[in-house]
Design an enzyme around this catalytic site. Structure first.
Site: not given
Length: 443
Positions: A256, A260, A263-264
């Protein structure tokens, strides 16, 4: 009808009494080692006896904090819906307060109740997010309210992570959910960190390629202080000669966080280099296993983040990307969301005494650091506790800044008109020139 109303009042009174009772107890944090030892040796009955007391305590602690929130927030429809969900789950658990522990039928029903509670709370994160949006649309949010909401949501979501952890462990170990080979519930005693990094990167890259038709490559470098060696994973997915770095951890939690961050970083790199014909600079991951900490450092060249925005990155409902449309159409980027990604990822890291930190160089790129405990005996749950210290946090107003700031300086500039400011600058220049002339004459 009258009898029903009387019964409802009696039930409400009983629930309030039990809520008050359980909120006086502190939750019992478990370490990763305790989780694994319990999973290897404990029985269904042992788990039942522990959870039928521990889960109501954790629920009651956070439910009491709801009463400390601002009144206008408590009346938001979505927040009311979440409170009702928690109340229902608390009532469901009260049924097993005095049940016989050795009864197999009771154990089966308890496991089924835990599954219902987990499913009931599956959308709580987004429901609370809608509650925050409802508050912003209906009321002017001041600094005190914003600080209280930030404080509460950190504690609320951490409490939720811990409850889901306990429920998942029980339902996987003693329920009908098939256990993953070599796992203890949802914990992997030998979690291959490089493999989790590659999985998170691959899935984030798939989204990036779909939306931007391009994505940066990945370079992984590993250093194990325990074994005194360093190696590079040249091609993700292929076996490496060195022993992989592993840790006792929950793979889904680590995934998780990494997903994240990837992606950023991908979004930042692609958008920052959109106008150049050069190849996209790769994402670089440095994985280090130390004596106390396991550190994952993700570096990108996505243009960085201004210092003025750094403090906002972990605020709920803040996002550097446009908010996605509710329809989820092609116009809503899949790599950006409602601003909950980083705050929740940091909570996952802190849950077992780790952390997630960001450093950035505006104009160049950002480094994200995930810290995990290398020793399972030191990786204990970090849990919110409802007590007087917590209550004071909600009642203490936000203090006024005691250093000069641009805002304060503007208060002194504002009374002057533009012409007055020009005259002031001219007068200052003449004064400086006169001083310089005097010094030259004296020389």
């Amino acid at each position: 009808m009258k009898l029903n109303r009387v019964l409802l009042r009696q039930l409400k009174t009983i629930v309030e009494e039990r809520l008050e009772f359980y909120s006086k107890f502190n939750p019992s944090p478990l370490s990763m080692q305790q989780f694994t030892d319990f999973g290897r040796n404990a029985s269904n009955t042992d788990s039942f006896l522990f959870l039928r007391k521990e889960l109501p305590v954790r629920l009651a602690n956070i439910m009491k904090e709801f009463h400390l929130l601002p009144e206008n927030l408590l009346h938001m429809p979505s927040v009311c819906a979440v409170r009702e969900l928690y109340k229902q789950s608390f009532v469901d658990l009260l049924e097993y307060e005095k049940s016989k522990a050795g009864d197999s039928q009771t154990l089966d029903k308890f496991t089924e109740a835990l599954v219902r509670i987990r499913n009931r709370h599956s959308d709580v994160v987004m429901t609370m997010a809608r509650g925050m949006l409802e508050l912003k649309e209906a009321h002017q949010v001041n600094a005190n309210t914003e600080a209280n909401v930030q404080y509460f949501l950190d504690r609320f979501y951490m409490n939720r992570i811990s409850i889901r952890m306990l429920i998942n462990q029980h339902t996987i170990l003693f329920g009908e959910i098939p256990d993953v080979p070599n796992h203890i519930g949802c914990i992997d005693p030998h979690c291959d960190v490089v493999r989790v990094i590659e999985d998170a990167y691959s899935n984030a890259r798939f989204l990036c390629d779909q939306y931007y038709l391009a994505s940066p490559e990945l370079k992984i470098r590993c250093h194990n202080e325990w074994e005194k060696f360093t190696f590079t994973v040249k091609e993700p997915g292929k076996e490496v000669e060195k022993q992989p770095i592993s840790v006792v951890y929950v793979p889904s939690h680590l995934y998780h966080m990494l997903f994240e961050l990837f992606k950023n970083s991908m979004r930042a790199v692609v958008e920052h280099h959109d106008d150049t014909s050069e190849d996209l600079p790769p994402l670089e991951v440095l994985l280090v296993m130390g004596q106390e900490d396991l550190t994952v450092k993700l570096s990108d060249q996505g243009g960085g983040i201004p210092r003025s925005q750094m403090d906002l990155l972990f605020n709920y409902m803040y996002s550097t990307a446009p908010q996605p449309t509710t329809s989820g159409g092609l116009d809503s980027p899949p790599l950006a969301g409602y601003g909950y990604g980083l705050p929740l990822s940091r909570l996952y890291a802190r849950y077992f005494q780790g952390d997630l930190m960001l450093t950035s160089m505006e104009g160049y790129g950002t480094d994200a650091m995930i810290y995990l405990k290398a020793l399972s005996s030191e990786a204990a749950e970090l849990l919110p506790v409802y007590n007087k210290t917590c209550q004071r946090q909600y009642s203490t107003p936000v203090q006024t800044h005691d250093w000069s700031s641009q805002m304060h300086s503007a208060m002194f500039i504002r009374p002057f008109s533009t012409n007055s400011l020009k005259q002031l600058h001219v007068a200052q220049s003449k004064s400086l020139m006169a001083s310089a002339a005097k010094r030259e004459a004296a020389a």
